[in-house]
Write an enzyme that holds these catalytic residues in place. Sequence first.
Site, short mmCIF file in Angstrom:
data_model
loop_
_atom_site.label_atom_id
_atom_site.label_comp_id
_atom_site.label_asym_id
_atom_site.label_seq_id
_atom_site.Cartn_x
_atom_site.Cartn_y
_atom_site.Cartn_z
CB ALA A 55 -0.93 -0.01 1.21
CD GLU A 57 5.80 0.21 -1.91
OE1 GLU A 57 4.98 -0.69 -1.62
OE2 GLU A 57 6.64 0.65 -1.09
CB VAL A 80 -2.93 -1.32 5.65
CG1 VAL A 80 -1.72 -1.15 6.57
CG2 VAL A 80 -2.62 -0.70 4.29
CB THR A 85 5.88 -2.93 14.93
OG1 THR A 85 5.62 -2.80 13.52
CG2 THR A 85 6.57 -4.23 15.23
CG HIS A 87 5.61 -1.10 9.17
ND1 HIS A 87 5.13 -1.82 8.12
CD2 HIS A 87 6.58 -0.31 8.65
CE1 HIS A 87 5.76 -1.50 7.02
NE2 HIS A 87 6.65 -0.58 7.32
CG PHE A 112 -8.35 5.93 0.82
CD1 PHE A 112 -8.96 5.47 1.98
CD2 PHE A 112 -6.98 5.84 0.71
CE1 PHE A 112 -8.21 4.92 3.02
CE2 PHE A 112 -6.22 5.31 1.75
CZ PHE A 112 -6.84 4.85 2.90
N1 LIG Z 1 2.10 -4.55 6.37
C1 LIG Z 1 1.51 -4.19 5.17
C2 LIG Z 1 2.23 -3.59 4.14
N2 LIG Z 1 3.56 -3.34 4.30
C3 LIG Z 1 4.42 -3.05 3.15
C4 LIG Z 1 4.41 -1.59 2.74
O1 LIG Z 1 3.16 -1.23 2.15
C5 LIG Z 1 5.51 -1.32 1.72
O2 LIG Z 1 5.27 -2.12 0.57
C6 LIG Z 1 6.90 -1.64 2.27
O3 LIG Z 1 7.08 -0.93 3.49
C7 LIG Z 1 8.01 -1.25 1.27
O4 LIG Z 1 7.94 0.12 0.98
N3 LIG Z 1 1.62 -3.24 2.99
C8 LIG Z 1 0.27 -3.48 2.81
O5 LIG Z 1 -0.29 -3.17 1.74
N4 LIG Z 1 -0.45 -4.07 3.82
C9 LIG Z 1 0.12 -4.42 4.99
O6 LIG Z 1 -0.58 -4.96 5.89
C1 LIG Z 2 0.69 -2.97 8.37
C2 LIG Z 2 2.03 -3.55 8.56
O1 LIG Z 2 3.02 -3.02 8.12
C3 LIG Z 2 2.12 -4.73 9.47
O2 LIG Z 2 1.36 -5.78 8.90
C4 LIG Z 2 3.55 -5.19 9.67
O3 LIG Z 2 3.50 -6.11 10.73
P1 LIG Z 2 4.45 -5.87 11.99
O4 LIG Z 2 4.02 -4.55 12.63
O5 LIG Z 2 4.17 -7.05 12.92
O6 LIG Z 2 5.87 -5.83 11.50
#
Ligand SMILES: Nc1c(NC[C@H](O)[C@H](O)[C@H](O)CO)[nH]c(=O)[nH]c1=O
Ligand SMILES: CC(=O)[C@@H](O)COP(=O)(O)O
Length: 153
Positions: A55, A57, A80, A85, A87, A112
């Site tokens: 997401a 990107e 997502v 964490t 993140h 969106f």
């Molecule tokens: N954890 C999720 C991600 N993480 C990856 C990021 O979106 C991105 O591709 C990476 O950090 C490299 O830049 N993406 C999702 O779409 N959904 C998630 O749950």
């Molecule tokens: C939304 C995310 O980036 C998540 O799924 C990554 O998982 P974590 O926070 O356990 O590294």
Amino acid sequence: MKVLEGSYVSGGKFAIVASRFNEFIVSKLISGAEDTLVRHGVSSDDITLAWVPGAFEIPIAALKLAKSGNYDAVICLGAVIRGSTSHYDYVCSEVSKGVAQAGLQTGVPVLFGVVTTENIEQAIERAGTKAGNKGADAAMAALEMASLLPKLD
Ligand SMILES: Nc1c(NC[C@H](O)[C@H](O)[C@H](O)CO)[nH]c(=O)[nH]c1=O
Ligand SMILES: CC(=O)[C@@H](O)COP(=O)(O)O
């Protein structure tokens, strides 16, 4: 009172930006979006799908597609799902801001349709089960905005 509003009849050209992360969910969002567009008069040949890794990107691809001038709207789809964490918070924040900016910078409707959920169950509910399909919802909004914006000139 003069009212300006969009309709849902369209023969326009639409782009979908979809992220592969959680593809099990995103594929259902894509199906919902495509089905909605086609049922409202959009030819499947006029729907372009661009895949991105995650997401985070989505905004850069959405901006490039919107800037191309080839599409009446750009539909952004992703899933997502919170992990263990912070993140999740950073990804969601940047995706939503980036998608909004892509529309504002170009004047092209950028929708969106990214589900941002606490767990997988919530994502499944929003990908064609008890809470509807966020991809279909974004496609409906795309049809309306693509119809409305030209009326505002
Ligand atoms: N954890 C999720 C991600 N993480 C990856 C990021 O979106 C991105 O591709 C990476 O950090 C490299 O830049 N993406 C999702 O779409 N959904 C998630 O749950
Ligand atoms: C939304 C995310 O980036 C998540 O799924 C990554 O998982 P974590 O926070 O356990 O590294």
